[in-house]
Design an enzyme around this catalytic site. Structure first.
Site, PDB file in Angstrom:
ATOM      1  CG  HIS A  49      -1.676  -1.250   1.411  1.00 32.17           C
ATOM      2  ND1 HIS A  49      -1.222  -2.278   2.212  1.00 32.17           N
ATOM      3  CD2 HIS A  49      -2.840  -1.684   0.872  1.00 32.17           C
ATOM      4  CE1 HIS A  49      -2.087  -3.283   2.173  1.00 32.17           C
ATOM      5  NE2 HIS A  49      -3.073  -2.950   1.366  1.00 32.17           N
ATOM      6  CG  ASP A  87      -2.997   3.175   3.019  1.00 31.60           C
ATOM      7  OD1 ASP A  87      -3.452   4.283   3.356  1.00 31.60           O
ATOM      8  OD2 ASP A  87      -3.596   2.105   3.194  1.00 31.60           O
ATOM      9  CG  HIS A 102      -6.908   8.122   8.142  1.00 28.25           C
ATOM     10  ND1 HIS A 102      -7.429   7.008   8.756  1.00 28.25           N
ATOM     11  CD2 HIS A 102      -7.241   9.179   8.930  1.00 28.25           C
ATOM     12  CE1 HIS A 102      -8.043   7.368   9.875  1.00 28.25           C
ATOM     13  NE2 HIS A 102      -7.946   8.682  10.004  1.00 28.25           N
ATOM     14  CB  THR A 124      -7.845   0.396  10.523  1.00 30.28           C
ATOM     15  OG1 THR A 124      -6.899  -0.457   9.891  1.00 30.28           O
ATOM     16  CG2 THR A 124      -7.571   0.424  12.019  1.00 30.28           C
ATOM     17  CG  ASP A 126      -1.834   7.800  14.409  1.00 28.83           C
ATOM     18  OD1 ASP A 126      -1.251   6.927  13.759  1.00 28.83           O
ATOM     19  OD2 ASP A 126      -3.045   7.754  14.697  1.00 28.83           O
ATOM     20  N   GLY A 158      -4.837   8.740  12.463  1.00 28.88           N
ATOM     21  CA  GLY A 158      -6.010   8.285  13.210  1.00 28.88           C
ATOM     22  C   GLY A 158      -6.291   9.161  14.415  1.00 28.88           C
TER      23      GLY A 158
END
Length: 618
Positions: A223, A426, A429, A471, A583, A585
Site C-alpha cells: 500500500h 498508505d 485515511h 481499520t 498519527d 487516526g
C-alpha cells in the site's frame, strides 16, 4: 505536482465499475452473491462436504483477490475499497454462500484492518453455528524479524498460500487439516520487494509517497508503506541479489531443496524487467543447488500503478509440491488440465442478490439526497442545526446533529488527513474516513428524532462499519456499540452520561484494536479526551465544559503522537522514522470530538454567550 492519468469514469464508482467488468469478462467462472454488491463466488468449486475458502482485501491489487476465485483456489472473495479491507457484512455473505457443512477458512493479509474485520465476521458466523478458522498471511520478511513473525504483513506471498490451501480444500480435506496446511504454507513462504516509484489513488491521482529519481525503496509494503532501506538505484542483478539475501536469511535453503518461485510486478513494471529479474534469480538458486519446481512471472499482487517488483519463494516438501501442482482454474491463474466440473447435486445454492439497501433505506437506483448534488456546500449543511436553546442534556435530536457535524468536519479535512497518512501510511485515511462519515451524514438526514440514545449509537456504528471496513470501521463501530451499552434506555445524556459515553467509546477502541495509550494510534486522542472530560466533571463542569475539555484533551493527545515512535498499526513498521509526524487516526479522532463539541454549543448556546463563556479550569 501534476496528477496521474487514469482510465476511470469517476473515483466514486471505480469499484462498482471494476466488479461489473470482472463479472462480464469471466461470466463462465464467477457469479455475484448477496446484497452488498461486494461478494463474488466461483461458479465451479463450492460444494457440499467441502471446506469453504474465503479470501478478501482491498481493491487495487488486481488480479488479487478476485483473480484467485475459482475451482481449486478460493471459493469466494469479499471486495473492499481501494487499499481498504471489506467490512464484516460482505465477508459474512461470502462465508454463508460457500459453507458446505464443513466450515469455512478465512485467508487474508496480516493487517490490523483485515484482522479486525474478519474477526468480527467470524464472531457472527460462530454465533450462527458455522465453524470458522482464519490464517493471516505473514510473508513479508521486511516488516518484522523472525521472532516477531506474527507481526509481519501479507504481500505477494498470498498467492502461494491461496494456491496451496485451495488445492487442499478441493481434495475435500477437513477444516483442521486445511488450516494446518495453510499455516505450513505461510511459514514456508518469504517475500521481499523493491519500489521504484509511487502509486496514486483514484480519488487523489497524486503520488502517495515521494521517491528520488535515482533511488529505490527496499521492503516497501503493497500500500506504499515505507520500507526498511532507501538506497541508490542498482542494476537488476544487484537488486535481485539484495532481495535474495533477505529471503535466504529467512528460508535457509540448502542444496537439494525445491522451491516455488514468484516474480511479481507491482503495477507498472514491464514483463521485460520481470524476466530479467527472474534470470538472475534462477542463477542465484542454481548457485545454491536449489531447484525450481514451478515458476510464475507477471503481475499477481499489484499496488495500482506502483513501479517495482517483489520476489516470493515457497520452500517445498512433497506435500506442498503436490498441492502446488494441483489443477486449478480462475481468472488470474490456471494450472494443469481443467478439473471435472462439480455435479449439480453437490453444488451449493446461489444466494439471491436483492437490491442493495442504502443507509437511508432507499434501494440502489433511487435518487439519494446529497447536499453537494443540490448545490449546497458542507458549510451550508452545517448551519442546518436546530435553533439555539439552553440545554442541560444531549437529546436524541441534538446527538444526531452532533454526528452530522462530525461527518461534515471529516469531509472538509479529508485531504489533510490523507496528507498525514501519506507520510507514515498508505495515504488513504482521509478517503476512508470521508466515505464512512459521508454515509453517516446521509443516513442521519431522515433519521427519527425520538430514538433512544443507544439506538442512535448502534445505527451510526452499523452505517459507518459497512461503508468503509478498513481499520476505522471496526474501531468506530466498537466504540459506538460500547457507548450504546452504557447509554441503554436513555432518552438523553447529562454531563455524567456524556463522560461515560466518551470513556466507553475509548474502551471499545482499545478492546477491538488492542493498542495502548502511547502506541501512536487514534487511541491516544480518545484516551486523552476521556481523561480530560472525567477530570472536568469531577471539578463540577457541565456538559459544555466537559465536551470542551474532551476536545482539548483530544488535541493534546493528537499532537503528542508526533513525539512517539509508532509501536502499533501499519506505521509501526517505520519505527523511529515515524517520529515528528502526527498519527492520522489521532488527527481524525480530534476532528470528530471537536466537531461534536462545536455542534453541541451551536445548538444550545447563544453565540454571544458562547464567546463570553469563561474557560473552565481543572
Amino acid at each position: 505536482m501534476s496528477k496521474t492519468k487514469k482510465l476511470i469514469n469517476a473515483p466514486e464508482t471505480v469499484i462498482q465499475d471494476m466488479v461489473g467488468g470482472m463479472l462480464a469478462a469471466h461470466r463462465d467462472l464467477l457469479e455475484p452473491v448477496g446484497v452488498s454488491g461486494r461478494v463474488i463466488r466461483a461458479k465451479d468449486g463450492p460444494r457440499k462436504g467441502k471446506v469453504g475458502i474465503v479470501i478478501g482485501g482491498g481493491s487495487g491489487h488486481e488480479p488479487a483477490f478476485v483473480g484467485y476465485v475459482g475451482r481449486g483456489l478460493a471459493d469466494a472473495t469479499a471486495i473492499g475499497n481501494v487499499f481498504s479491507c471489506p467490512p464484516p457484512d460482505p465477508i459474512i455473505e461470502a462465508a454463508r454462500s460457500v459453507e458446505g457443512g464443513e466450515g469455512v477458512l478465512f485467508l487474508f493479509g496480516n493487517y490490523d484492518s483485515d484482522a479486525m474485520n474478519f474477526e468480527m465476521a467470524a464472531e457472527q458466523l460462530t454465533l450462527e453455528g458455522i465453524p470458522v478458522a482464519a490464517v493471516p498471511v505473514t510473508d513479508d520478511v521486511a516488516s518484522a524479524p523472525p521472532e516477531r513473525r506474527n507481526e509481519r504483513r501479507g504481500v505477494a506471498g498470498d498467492f502461494f498460500v491461496f494456491k496451496i490451501v485451495g488445492a487442499a480444500a478441493d481434495q475435500m480435506k477437513p477444516l483442521e487439516e486445511v488450516e494446518r496446511i495453510a499455516l505450513k504454507a505461510n511459514h514456508n513462504t518469504a517475500t521481499m520487494g523493491v519500489a521504484l516509484n509511487s502509486c496514486s489513488l483514484p480519488q487523489t491521482r497524486k503520488p502517495n509517497f515521494e521517491i528520488g529519481e535515482n533511488e529505490m525503496e527496499i521492503g516497501m509494503g503493497l500500500h506504499g508503506e515505507p520500507g526498511i532501506r532507501r538506497l541508490t538505484l542498482d542494476t537488476a542483478n544487484g537488486v535481485t541479489d539484495l532481495l535474495m539475501d533477505y529471503i535466504q536469511q529467512e528460508l535457509r535453503l540448502q542444496p537439494g531443496d525445491r522451491v516455488g518461485v514468484l516474480v511479481n510486478g507491482l503495477g507498472s513494471t514491464t514483463q521485460m524487467e520481470l524476466y530479467i529479474l527472474f534470470n538472475r534469480l534462477q542463477q542465484c538458486l542454481d548457485a545454491l543447488g536449489v531447484s525450481t519446481h514451478r515458476s510464475f512471472v507477471g503481475e499477481f499482487a499489484t499496488s495500482l500503478d506502483m513501479g517495482g517488483a517483489s520476489i516470493s519463494l515457497l520452500k517445498l516438501d512433497d506435500e506442498l509440491a503436490e498441492l502446488l501442482d494441483h489443477p486449478c482454474k480462475a481468472a488470474g491463474l490456471s494450472v494443469g488440465s481443467p478439473p471435472q466440473p462439480i455435479s449439480l447435486e453437490d453444488s451449493l445454492p446461489l444466494v439471491a442478490r436483492a437490491p442493495k439497501i442504502a443507509a437511508s433505506g432507499k434501494t440502489d437506483g433511487e435518487p439519494q439526497e446529497d447536499a453537494q448534488a443540490n448545490g449546497d456546500t458542507l458549510a451550508d449543511q452545517a448551519s442546518e442545526e436546530t435553533p439555539a436553546e439552553i440545554a442541560t442534556a444531549i437529546t436524541g435530536n441534538i446527538l444526531v446533529n452532533m454526528f452530522r457535524a462530525a461527518a461534515i468536519a471529516i469531509e472538509d479535512r479529508a485531504d489533510w488527513l490523507s496528507e498525514l497518512d501519506g507520510v507514515i501510511g498508505d495515504g488513504g485515511h482521509g478517503i476512508t474516513m470521508g466515505l464512512g462519515w459521508k454515509a453517516v451524514r446521509q443516513a442521519l438526514r431522515d433519521y427519527p428524532a425520538d430514538q433512544d440514545i443507544d439506538a442512535i449509537f448502534c445505527f451510526i456504528a452499523e452505517v459507518f462499519l459497512n461503508a468503509v471496513g478498513s481499520t476505522p470501521g471496526p474501531l468506530y463501530a466498537s466504540a459506538l456499540r460500547n457507548a450504546a451499552k452504557v447509554s441503554s434506555g436513555l432518552k438523553q445524556l447529562d454531563a455524567e452520561a456524556t463522560v461515560r459515553f466518551l470513556e466507553a467509546a475509548m474502551e471499545g477502541i482499545r478492546a477491538r484494536g488492542k493498542a495502548n495509550p502511547g502506541d501512536k494510534t487514534m487511541l491516544d486522542a480518545w484516551w486523552s479526551a476521556a481523561k480530560a472530560a472525567r477530570a472536568a466533571l469531577e471539578n463540577g463542569a457541565d456538559i459544555t465544559d466537559c465536551l470542551r475539555a474532551a476536545a482539548k484533551g483530544a488535541e493534546k493527545g493528537m499532537k503528542q503522537t508526533a513525539s512517539i515512535a509508532a509501536r502499533y498499526g501499519r506505521s509501526s513498521k517505520m519505527g523511529e522514522r515515524s517520529l515528528g509526524h502526527i498519527d492520522p487516526g489521532a488527527a481524525s479522532s480530534f476532528v470528530v470530538i471537536d466537531a461534536l463539541r462545536r455542534s453541541f454549543e451551536a445548538q444550545t448556546l447563544d453565540p454571544v454567550e458562547s464567546a463570553a463563556r469563561p474557560v473552565f479550569r481543572i
